[in-house]
Design a protein around this motif. Structure first.
Motif, PDB file in Angstrom:
ATOM      1  N   ALA A 183       0.852  -1.293  -0.017  1.00 26.47           N
ATOM      2  CA  ALA A 183       0.075  -0.220   0.127  1.00 26.47           C
ATOM      3  C   ALA A 183       0.775   1.143  -0.282  1.00 26.47           C
ATOM      4  N   ASP A 184       1.781   1.303   0.758  1.00 26.00           N
ATOM      5  CA  ASP A 184       2.767   2.472   0.728  1.00 26.00           C
ATOM      6  C   ASP A 184       3.551   2.632  -0.536  1.00 26.00           C
ATOM      7  N   ARG A 185       3.848   1.658  -1.227  1.00 28.58           N
ATOM      8  CA  ARG A 185       4.681   1.573  -2.595  1.00 28.58           C
ATOM      9  C   ARG A 185       3.734   2.035  -3.563  1.00 28.58           C
ATOM     10  N   ALA A 196       8.551  -0.672 -11.237  1.00 29.67           N
ATOM     11  CA  ALA A 196       9.925  -0.384 -11.296  1.00 29.67           C
ATOM     12  C   ALA A 196      10.876  -0.812 -10.322  1.00 29.67           C
ATOM     13  N   PRO A 197      12.181  -1.177 -10.807  1.00 31.86           N
ATOM     14  CA  PRO A 197      12.992  -1.760  -9.669  1.00 31.86           C
ATOM     15  C   PRO A 197      13.495  -1.137  -8.588  1.00 31.86           C
ATOM     16  N   SER A 198      13.339   0.259  -8.589  1.00 34.79           N
ATOM     17  CA  SER A 198      13.715   1.003  -7.635  1.00 34.79           C
ATOM     18  C   SER A 198      12.874   2.239  -7.557  1.00 34.79           C
ATOM     19  N   ASP A 199      12.842   3.077  -6.353  1.00 38.64           N
ATOM     20  CA  ASP A 199      12.126   4.419  -6.278  1.00 38.64           C
ATOM     21  C   ASP A 199      12.729   5.290  -7.440  1.00 38.64           C
ATOM     22  N   ALA A 200      14.040   5.355  -7.588  1.00 39.45           N
ATOM     23  CA  ALA A 200      14.467   6.262  -8.470  1.00 39.45           C
ATOM     24  C   ALA A 200      14.055   6.103  -9.866  1.00 39.45           C
ATOM     25  N   THR A 201      14.123   4.716 -10.436  1.00 39.28           N
ATOM     26  CA  THR A 201      13.617   4.646 -11.557  1.00 39.28           C
ATOM     27  C   THR A 201      12.262   5.013 -11.882  1.00 39.28           C
ATOM     28  N   SER A 202      11.254   4.612 -10.782  1.00 41.02           N
ATOM     29  CA  SER A 202       9.867   5.050 -10.746  1.00 41.02           C
ATOM     30  C   SER A 202       9.908   6.425 -10.934  1.00 41.02           C
ATOM     31  N   LEU A 203      10.436   7.199 -10.107  1.00 37.72           N
ATOM     32  CA  LEU A 203      10.272   8.461 -10.216  1.00 37.72           C
ATOM     33  C   LEU A 203      10.756   9.157 -11.653  1.00 37.72           C
ATOM     34  N   ALA A 204      11.793   8.699 -12.220  1.00 38.80           N
ATOM     35  CA  ALA A 204      12.113   8.781 -13.531  1.00 38.80           C
ATOM     36  C   ALA A 204      11.122   8.749 -14.535  1.00 38.80           C
ATOM     37  N   PHE A 205      10.566   7.420 -14.450  1.00 44.23           N
ATOM     38  CA  PHE A 205       9.635   7.180 -15.507  1.00 44.23           C
ATOM     39  C   PHE A 205       8.480   8.348 -15.263  1.00 44.23           C
ATOM     40  N   GLY A 222       2.276   5.772  -7.054  1.00 42.17           N
ATOM     41  CA  GLY A 222       1.268   5.825  -7.759  1.00 42.17           C
ATOM     42  C   GLY A 222       1.084   4.581  -8.509  1.00 42.17           C
ATOM     43  N   GLY A 223      -0.197   4.366  -9.423  1.00 44.43           N
ATOM     44  CA  GLY A 223      -0.525   3.217 -10.034  1.00 44.43           C
ATOM     45  C   GLY A 223      -0.327   3.092 -11.297  1.00 44.43           C
TER      46      GLY A 223
END
Length: 393
Positions: A146-148, A161-170, A153-154
Motif C-alpha cells: 500500500a505504501d509503495r 519499477a526496480p527502484s524508487d529512483a527509476t519509478s520517479l524517472a518514469f 502511484g498506480g
C-alpha cells in the motif's frame, strides 16, 4: 501480470453493446488489456498511431466489411475521429444481420472531444469503461504494498519499477511527454512550461478548495484561463474535481469543488519526492494520503456512485460522501493518515446533518474497530473490498 478489474468490465460491456470505448490516461495499461482480449478472441487489432494501420481505413466501410464476424480493436481512436460516423452505419447494418454486440473496442486517452464525438455519432450503440491506474485491490496484498502504491502511484511501469529512483524517472518523463507531445495532439496550445507550473501548483495545493483567482494570480493569467487548464487536466483523467455535497439542510455550505491530482505518484513527481522518507517529511503528506484514499474508494465503488465532500461555514466536514446507487444509502468517510484516528467535532456535526447509513474513519493500518456509536475505524483496503462487494452484487 497484474489482473486488471477493467478487463471484466470490458467483457461485460462488449456482451451488451456493439461498441465499447475504453478510456484512460496514457501508459495506464489499455493497450495491454486490448491485446490480451485480441489473443483470447481472435480479434483484429489496429494501432491508429501507425500510418500503415491508418491507411487500411482509407475506406473504412470496405475494409471493416471483411471483418464483421470478429471483434475489431482500434487503439488511439482520437487519431481518426471521423471513424465514428462510419461506425454508426456499420453497426446498424450489422444489427440487421443479427450482429448486435461485441463489434468494436475503441481505445482513447479520454479527451472530452473524443467522448463528445462518439456519443453524438453512436448514441444508443456505445458504452464507456474507464480504466485508471492500478488500485489497492489490484496490487498484491503484501507488506509494504500500500505504501509503495501510494508513493509511486498506480501507473504500471512506475509501480513495478526496480527502484524508487527509476519509478520517479518514469513519472517525470511521463509528465514531460504529456506536456510536450500529448496535450498538443488534442489541439490544446498551452505552453508546456506554464502548464507544468500550474500542475505543480495543484500538487502543492492537493485537496484544497479550487480558487481560480488565486491560481491565476500566481501564474499571471486570467481566471477563465485557469478554468480552461483545470478542464483540460480533468478531461484527460489526470485531475479530479470533487464536488461539494448539496444537502437540504439549513446550513451555509461550501460551494467550490476540491481538486486532487488523481494519481498520487504524479503528485509526488511534480514535487520531486522520490521515496516514503521524503514524502513523510513534506507538508503535502496528509493531503496526498487523502487523495490516494479517495481515488481508491471511488474506483472500488459500484457504478453510479456519486462522490462528494461535505463542508459548512461553521466547520462541519466530511472528506468523502458516497451516495451509493440502488437504495444502498449514503456512506460518510473521514480519512486520517496514521494508526490512531480520532474523529473531530466537525465530523460528528456533519453526520448529524447528513444522517449517513454508515460512517467510517479510514486509517493507514489494517485493523477495524469501533470508535463511537455507528462509527468504525477501518483500513483503506478493507473498505475498498466492502465497496467492491457492492459492485459485484
Amino acid at each position: 501480470m497484474i489482473e486488471r478489474r477493467a478487463t471484466a468490465r470490458v467483457r461485460r460491456a462488449l456482451a451488451r453493446q456493439a461498441a465499447v470505448v475504453l478510456v484512460g490516461p496514457r501508459q495506464v495499461g489499455k493497450t495491454t488489456l486490448a491485446l490480451e482480449l485480441a489473443e483470447e478472441t481472435g480479434a483484429l487489432y489496429l494501432d491508429l498511431e501507425s500510418s500503415a494501420d491508418r491507411n487500411k481505413l482509407t475506406d473504412p466501410a470496405l475494409f471493416l466489411k471483411d471483418h464483421e464476424d470478429r471483434l475489431v480493436i482500434m487503439d488511439e481512436i482520437h487519431r481518426v475521429p471521423e471513424l465514428f460516423r462510419e461506425l454508426r452505419g456499420l453497426i446498424d447494418r450489422g444489427r440487421r444481420k443479427g450482429l448486435r454486440t461485441g463489434r468494436f473496442l475503441l481505445l482513447g486517452s479520454a479527451a472530452m472531444d473524443l467522448l463528445r464525438q462518439s456519443s453524438e455519432s453512436l448514441a444508443g450503440r456505445i458504452e464507456y469503461v474507464e480504466m485508471g491506474p492500478l488500485d489497492i485491490l489490484e496490487a498484491a496484498d503484501t507488506a509494504g504494498t500500500a505504501d509503495r502504491l501510494w508513493v509511486r502511484g498506480g501507473f504500471p511501469d512506475s509501480f513495478l519499477a526496480p527502484s524508487d529512483a527509476t519509478s520517479l524517472a518514469f513519472r517525470q518523463n511521463f509528465i514531460r511527454t504529456y506536456l510536450e507531445r500529448d496535450i498538443p495532439q488534442f489541439g490544446r496550445r498551452v505552453p508546456a512550461e506554464t502548464l507544468q507550473r500550474f500542475w505543480t501548483m495543484l500538487a502543492h495545493g492537493q485537496g484544497t478548495l479550487l480558487n481560480a483567482s488565486k491560481l491565476a494570480a500566481g501564474l499571471g493569467v486570467s481566471a477563465p484561463t485557469v478554468t480552461d487548464y483545470i478542464d483540460l487536466l480533468a478531461d484527460l483523467l489526470l485531475l479530479r474535481r470533487l464536488p461539494p455535497f448539496h444537502a437540504n439542510v439549513k446550513k451555509r455550505l461550501v460551494k467550490s469543488p476540491k481538486t486532487y491530482i488523481r494519481d498520487s505518484g504524479l503528485t509526488h513527481a511534480l514535487l520531486g519526492l522520490e521515496d516514503l522518507n521524503e514524502l513523510s517529511g513534506h507538508p503535502v503528506v496528509g493531503a496526498s494520503w487523502e487523495g490516494f484514499a479517495i481515488e481508491n474508494l471511488i474506483a472500488a465503488a459500484p457504478p453510479g456512485t456519486k462522490p462528494a465532500f461535505y463542508r459548512t461555514s461553521a466547520g462541519a466536514e466530511i472528506d468523502l460522501v458516497l451516495d451509493l446507487p440502488g437504495g444502498r444509502g449514503r456512506w460518510a468517510i473521514e480519512i486520517r493518515r496514521g494508526l490512531d484516528p480520532v474523529p473531530g467535532k466537525g465530523f460528528h456535526n456533519a453526520r448529524e446533518d447528513l444522517r449517513p447509513a454508515q460512517s467510517f474513519i479510514v486509517h493507514s493500518g489494517a485493523d477495524r474497530y469501533p470508535l463511537a456509536e455507528d462509527v468504525d475505524a477501518i483500513g483503506l483496503r478493507e473498505l475498498a473490498v466492502m465497496l467492491d462487494a457492492l459492485r459485484r452484487e
